[in-house]
Design a protein around this motif. Structure first.
Motif, PDB file in Angstrom:
ATOM      1  N   LEU A  88      60.841  -0.136 -20.712  1.00 20.56           N
ATOM      2  CA  LEU A  88      60.407  -0.606 -19.401  1.00 20.56           C
ATOM      3  C   LEU A  88      61.644  -0.936 -18.578  1.00 20.56           C
ATOM      4  CD1 LEU A  88      57.947  -1.439 -17.645  1.00 20.56           C
ATOM      5  CD2 LEU A  88      58.046  -3.676 -18.746  1.00 20.56           C
ATOM      6  N   PHE A  90      63.385  -2.349 -14.996  1.00 21.60           N
ATOM      7  CA  PHE A  90      63.177  -3.192 -13.824  1.00 21.60           C
ATOM      8  C   PHE A  90      64.365  -3.073 -12.882  1.00 21.60           C
ATOM      9  CE2 PHE A  90      59.389  -5.510 -14.808  1.00 21.60           C
ATOM     10  CZ  PHE A  90      59.355  -5.635 -16.181  1.00 21.60           C
ATOM     11  N   GLY A 108      61.290  -5.807  -9.206  1.00 23.75           N
ATOM     12  CA  GLY A 108      60.190  -4.873  -9.001  1.00 23.75           C
ATOM     13  C   GLY A 108      59.171  -5.020 -10.120  1.00 23.75           C
ATOM     14  N   THR A 109      58.104  -4.257 -10.015  1.00 21.10           N
ATOM     15  CA  THR A 109      57.000  -4.363 -10.967  1.00 21.10           C
ATOM     16  C   THR A 109      57.253  -3.621 -12.268  1.00 21.10           C
ATOM     17  OG1 THR A 109      55.943  -2.546  -9.815  1.00 21.10           O
ATOM     18  CG2 THR A 109      55.224  -4.769  -9.236  1.00 21.10           C
TER      19      THR A 109
ATOM     20  N   GLN B  37      56.753 -14.105 -18.290  1.00 19.79           N
ATOM     21  CA  GLN B  37      56.421 -12.684 -18.135  1.00 19.79           C
ATOM     22  C   GLN B  37      55.126 -12.390 -18.885  1.00 19.79           C
ATOM     23  OE1 GLN B  37      58.998  -9.773 -19.993  1.00 19.79           O
ATOM     24  NE2 GLN B  37      58.604  -8.282 -18.372  1.00 19.79           N
ATOM     25  N   SER B  40      53.973  -7.041 -19.660  1.00 20.61           N
ATOM     26  CA  SER B  40      54.900  -6.057 -19.093  1.00 20.61           C
ATOM     27  C   SER B  40      54.942  -6.103 -17.569  1.00 20.61           C
ATOM     28  CB  SER B  40      54.548  -4.642 -19.560  1.00 20.61           C
ATOM     29  OG  SER B  40      54.663  -4.548 -20.956  1.00 20.61           O
ATOM     30  N   GLN B  41      54.584  -7.233 -17.003  1.00 19.14           N
ATOM     31  CA  GLN B  41      54.747  -7.413 -15.558  1.00 19.14           C
ATOM     32  C   GLN B  41      56.173  -7.841 -15.263  1.00 19.14           C
ATOM     33  OE1 GLN B  41      51.821 -10.194 -14.124  1.00 19.14           O
ATOM     34  NE2 GLN B  41      50.137  -9.175 -15.177  1.00 19.14           N
ATOM     35  N   ALA B  42      56.498  -7.957 -13.994  1.00 20.88           N
ATOM     36  CA  ALA B  42      57.810  -8.465 -13.612  1.00 20.88           C
ATOM     37  C   ALA B  42      57.944  -9.920 -14.046  1.00 20.88           C
ATOM     38  CB  ALA B  42      58.003  -8.348 -12.112  1.00 20.88           C
ATOM     39  N   PRO B  43      59.113 -10.329 -14.487  1.00 18.62           N
ATOM     40  CA  PRO B  43      59.330 -11.748 -14.803  1.00 18.62           C
ATOM     41  C   PRO B  43      59.116 -12.608 -13.566  1.00 18.62           C
ATOM     42  CG  PRO B  43      61.127 -10.390 -15.644  1.00 18.62           C
ATOM     43  CD  PRO B  43      60.311  -9.518 -14.757  1.00 18.62           C
TER      44      PRO B  43
END
Lengths: 117, 115
Positions: A88, A90, A108-109, B37, B40-43
């Motif tokens: 993942l 970012f 970002g997402t 978090q 798996s989203q943004a922190p």
């Protein structure tokens, strides 16, 4: 207010092919831009950052990113993807500030990169 | 190697039972951060310490508190964990100089499970 957009939730690429993970940003003034990678159940690992100077920034594990001020973009690239790059990713931004007070980043997402054989 | 350490890596607690997560660093950075978090989203930044000065984010619930007894250590206290507090909690550190170009370095995280 600053913001970051990662338009793709997931990017799929074959091993050995080049990869691009997209990032655009919005910030007042000069931006500082960062890329982080996160493997499952781990913290974020710093890959690279743009501060000033050369628009092409080279980072860890063969990754690089190109800062484009006119397009307000900072796309992450790698010439030849590896299965182990699957993770993942970012993008994050912080504007230039005059004084101290904490290095608050806007993330970002995230984009899930999947590299397949 | 200089690093950010978080203990424990996995924490199970019961609904409403106070829990403390810890973070230590050998980088001698003056700023320490706590992020939440989920999935798996943004922190999401909860708060940070600039030296001993505590800076809370406006939307951080009162249920979350923090302590920084010295430069090296920082704690996250969740006074009454709810099911919605189950998440990965990330600690990060940075130097802070005028301009803001310093990199944040993250620990491996603590995954909190609330039963």
């Amino acid at each position: 207010a600053q913001s970051v957009a990662q338009p793709e939730d997931q990017v799929n690429v074959a091993e050995g092919n080049p990869l691009t993970v997209k990032c655009t940003y919005s910030v007042s003034g000069n931006p500082y831009l960062f890329w982080y990678v996160q493997y499952p159940n781990r913290g974020l690992q710093f890959l690279l950052k743009y501060i000033t100077g050369d628009n092409l920034v080279k980072g860890s594990y063969g990754f690089e990113a190109e800062f484009n001020k006119s397009q307000t973009s900072f796309h992450l690239k790698k010439p030849s993807a590896l299965v182990s790059d699957s993770a993942l990713y970012f993008c994050a931004v912080r504007p230039y500030i005059l004084t101290g007070g904490g290095n608050k980043l806007t993330f970002g997402t995230g984009t899930q990169l999947k590299v397949e054989l | 190697d200089a690093m950010v350490i978080q203990n424990p890596r996995y924490q199970v607690t019961q609904f409403g039972k106070p829990v403390t997560l810890s973070c230590s660093q050998t980088l001698n950075h003056n700023v320490m951060y706590w992020y939440q978090q989920k999935s798996s989203q943004a922190p999401k930044l909860l708060f940070h310490y600039y030296d001993k000065d505590f800076n809370n984010e406006a939307d951080t619930p009162d249920n979350f508190q923090s302590r920084r007894p010295n430069t090296s250590f920082c704690f996250l206290d969740i006074r009454s964990p709810g099911l919605g507090d189950a998440a990965m909690y990330l600690c990060a550190t940075s130097r802070d100089v005028a301009g803001g170009q310093e990199t944040q370095y993250f620990g491996p995280g603590t995954r909190l499970l609330v039963l």
